[in-house]
Design a protein around this motif. Structure first.
Motif, short mmCIF file in Angstrom:
data_model
loop_
_atom_site.label_atom_id
_atom_site.label_comp_id
_atom_site.label_asym_id
_atom_site.label_seq_id
_atom_site.Cartn_x
_atom_site.Cartn_y
_atom_site.Cartn_z
N ILE A 177 0.84 -1.20 0.00
CA ILE A 177 0.00 0.00 0.00
C ILE A 177 0.87 1.25 0.00
CG2 ILE A 177 -1.62 1.35 1.37
CD1 ILE A 177 -2.85 -1.29 2.31
N SER A 178 1.93 1.23 0.81
CA SER A 178 2.83 2.37 0.90
C SER A 178 3.52 2.63 -0.44
CB SER A 178 3.87 2.13 1.99
OG SER A 178 4.79 3.19 2.04
N GLN A 179 3.98 1.54 -1.08
CA GLN A 179 4.65 1.68 -2.37
C GLN A 179 3.67 2.19 -3.43
OE1 GLN A 179 6.47 -2.08 -3.23
NE2 GLN A 179 7.72 -2.04 -1.38
N GLY A 180 2.43 1.70 -3.35
CA GLY A 180 1.42 2.14 -4.31
C GLY A 180 1.12 3.62 -4.17
N ALA A 181 1.03 4.08 -2.93
CA ALA A 181 0.75 5.50 -2.68
C ALA A 181 1.90 6.37 -3.18
CB ALA A 181 0.53 5.73 -1.19
N GLU A 182 3.13 5.89 -2.98
CA GLU A 182 4.30 6.65 -3.44
C GLU A 182 4.31 6.74 -4.96
OE1 GLU A 182 7.95 8.72 -2.67
OE2 GLU A 182 6.26 8.09 -1.41
N GLN A 183 3.97 5.63 -5.61
CA GLN A 183 3.95 5.63 -7.07
C GLN A 183 2.87 6.57 -7.60
OE1 GLN A 183 6.22 4.16 -9.00
NE2 GLN A 183 5.22 5.14 -10.76
N ALA A 184 1.74 6.63 -6.90
CA ALA A 184 0.66 7.53 -7.32
C ALA A 184 1.11 8.99 -7.24
CB ALA A 184 -0.57 7.30 -6.45
N LYS A 185 1.86 9.32 -6.20
CA LYS A 185 2.38 10.68 -6.07
C LYS A 185 3.33 11.01 -7.22
CE LYS A 185 2.21 10.93 -1.00
NZ LYS A 185 3.04 11.11 0.23
N ILE A 186 4.15 10.04 -7.59
CA ILE A 186 5.11 10.27 -8.68
C ILE A 186 4.38 10.50 -10.00
CG2 ILE A 186 6.87 9.12 -10.09
CD1 ILE A 186 7.91 7.83 -7.50
N GLU A 187 3.34 9.69 -10.25
CA GLU A 187 2.57 9.86 -11.49
C GLU A 187 1.89 11.23 -11.52
OE1 GLU A 187 2.68 7.88 -14.05
OE2 GLU A 187 4.07 6.59 -12.95
N THR A 188 1.39 11.67 -10.36
CA THR A 188 0.77 12.99 -10.28
C THR A 188 1.78 14.08 -10.57
OG1 THR A 188 -0.84 12.23 -8.65
CG2 THR A 188 -0.46 14.60 -8.77
N ALA A 189 2.97 13.93 -10.01
CA ALA A 189 4.04 14.92 -10.24
C ALA A 189 4.42 14.97 -11.71
CB ALA A 189 5.25 14.57 -9.39
N LYS A 190 4.49 13.82 -12.37
CA LYS A 190 4.82 13.80 -13.80
C LYS A 190 3.79 14.57 -14.62
CE LYS A 190 7.35 9.40 -13.89
NZ LYS A 190 7.34 8.01 -14.40
N ASN A 191 2.53 14.37 -14.28
CA ASN A 191 1.45 15.07 -15.00
C ASN A 191 1.53 16.58 -14.76
OD1 ASN A 191 0.37 12.70 -16.07
ND2 ASN A 191 -0.96 12.37 -14.29
N MET A 192 1.86 16.96 -13.53
CA MET A 192 1.97 18.38 -13.22
C MET A 192 3.17 19.01 -13.93
SD MET A 192 0.96 18.26 -9.15
CE MET A 192 0.72 20.03 -8.97
N ILE A 193 4.25 18.23 -14.12
CA ILE A 193 5.40 18.73 -14.86
C ILE A 193 5.03 19.00 -16.31
CG2 ILE A 193 7.66 18.02 -15.81
CD1 ILE A 193 8.19 16.62 -13.12
N LEU A 194 4.22 18.10 -16.88
CA LEU A 194 3.76 18.28 -18.26
C LEU A 194 2.90 19.54 -18.41
CD1 LEU A 194 2.86 14.59 -19.21
CD2 LEU A 194 4.84 15.92 -19.96
N GLU A 195 2.27 19.95 -17.29
CA GLU A 195 1.45 21.16 -17.31
C GLU A 195 2.29 22.40 -17.02
OE1 GLU A 195 -1.67 21.38 -18.19
OE2 GLU A 195 -1.83 19.22 -18.52
N ASN A 196 3.61 22.21 -16.90
CA ASN A 196 4.55 23.32 -16.67
C ASN A 196 4.31 24.05 -15.36
OD1 ASN A 196 5.96 22.96 -19.14
ND2 ASN A 196 4.29 23.99 -20.22
N LEU A 197 3.84 23.33 -14.36
CA LEU A 197 3.66 23.94 -13.04
C LEU A 197 5.02 24.02 -12.35
CD1 LEU A 197 0.41 22.11 -11.87
CD2 LEU A 197 0.63 24.41 -12.81
N SER A 198 5.15 24.95 -11.43
CA SER A 198 6.43 25.16 -10.76
C SER A 198 6.75 23.99 -9.83
CB SER A 198 6.39 26.46 -9.95
OG SER A 198 5.51 26.33 -8.85
N LEU A 199 8.07 23.79 -9.60
CA LEU A 199 8.49 22.71 -8.72
C LEU A 199 7.95 22.88 -7.31
CD1 LEU A 199 12.20 22.14 -9.85
CD2 LEU A 199 10.07 21.21 -10.79
N GLU A 200 7.87 24.15 -6.88
CA GLU A 200 7.37 24.42 -5.53
C GLU A 200 5.91 23.97 -5.40
OE1 GLU A 200 8.95 26.51 -7.41
OE2 GLU A 200 10.84 26.88 -6.35
#
Length: 271
Positions: free
Chosen positions: A221-244
């Motif tokens: 469950i912990s690994q799954g939650a971490e992976q979900a956060k990473i996928e969300t971050a990747k999508n936000m990077i594609l939207e050119n949102l700031s790192l902060e």
């Protein structure tokens, strides 16, 4: 965890417990294989064979030795398509265990892999399947490697001509004791269920297995939650949102997000 009161001979823990009884183990082997065992070393419950090189270890339900023969006895409830491969692997582990003790190839004991199945693994209606290594071109030619696989099908007990084997397979299938031997097994099972030492050990084993399962589940469950956060971050990077913003939204470390950004930039350069 299966309630103690519902345990039967076909349950792994109860099977191993009953087979620790030297008299029962010896008589069962003699009945199933129609051989006479003069001496039988005390069965080692759930013997672990782990070769020195990296390989999957095998946990044998019961591992016994008698005369110049080695027996691995397994109870099989769930139908699995890998039964043949399991026989092959168990056989190799028996041989390795023997050779690691200093024996040469010629000193390898004759070995039996025995599966007592609550189902018909080959769906041919036979109560008993015996396998030896023979030549395809001439079935009379046997390689004589000293390995025998004996697989019993409890569902076909009515087709078994040998009364002793038939009675035992019927007991496996219906839990009905019809002779002195199966009645003896049944008595030992019922006695075990009210034995405080047996009950406490059974509970302790199941509690430990439950703990291991929960630990693995929580890790997953912990690994799954971490992976979900990473996928969300990747999508936000594609939207050119700031790192902060990404770090604040996902809760990921800034360094992790920077690494994801660098990876995405490499991908963009190759497109």
């Amino acid at each position: 965890m299966k309630p103690i009161e519902e345990l039967t001979f076909t349950d792994d823990y109860m099977f191993g417990y009953i087979m620790r009884n030297e008299e029962i183990c010896k008589e069962l082997l003699e009945r199933l294989l129609k051989i006479k065992i003069e001496r039988l070393e005390y069965p080692e419950l759930q013997k672990s064979i782990s070769p020195y090189y990296e390989a999957k270890g095998v946990r044998l339900d019961v591992y016994v030795k008698g005369n110049d023969k080695v027996f691995d006895i397994e109870i099989q409830n769930g139908k699995k398509t890998s039964l043949g491969k399991r026989c092959r692997y168990y056989q190799s582990m028996l041989d390795i265990d023997n050779l690691l003790k200093g024996a040469n190839y010629n000193a390898l004991n004759e070995s039996y892999i025995i599966f007592i199945c609550t189902f018909d693994p080959f769906e041919k209606g036979l109560s008993h399947y015996t396998f030896k290594t023979r030549c395809l071109q001439d079935s009379d030619v046997e390689i004589k490697d000293g390995t025998i696989k004996e697989i019993f099908n409890a569902k076909a007990y009515a087709n078994e001509q040998d009364v002793e084997i038939s009675n035992f397979l019927k007991y496996i299938d219906s839990k009905e004791a019809t002779d002195d031997f199966t009645d003896k097994i049944n008595h030992l099972i019922e006695t075990a269920k009210i034995n405080e030492k047996f009950r406490s050990k059974y509970l302790a084993v199941n509690i430990r297995e439950t703990d291991i399962y929960e630990e693995g589940r929580n890790d997953g469950i912990s690994q799954g939650a971490e992976q979900a956060k990473i996928e969300t971050a990747k999508n936000m990077i594609l939207e050119n949102l700031s790192l902060e913003v990404i770090a604040r939204t996902t809760g990921l470390p800034f360094e992790t997000i920077r690494k994801l950004l660098d990876e995405q930039q490499v991908i963009n350069q190759t497109l």
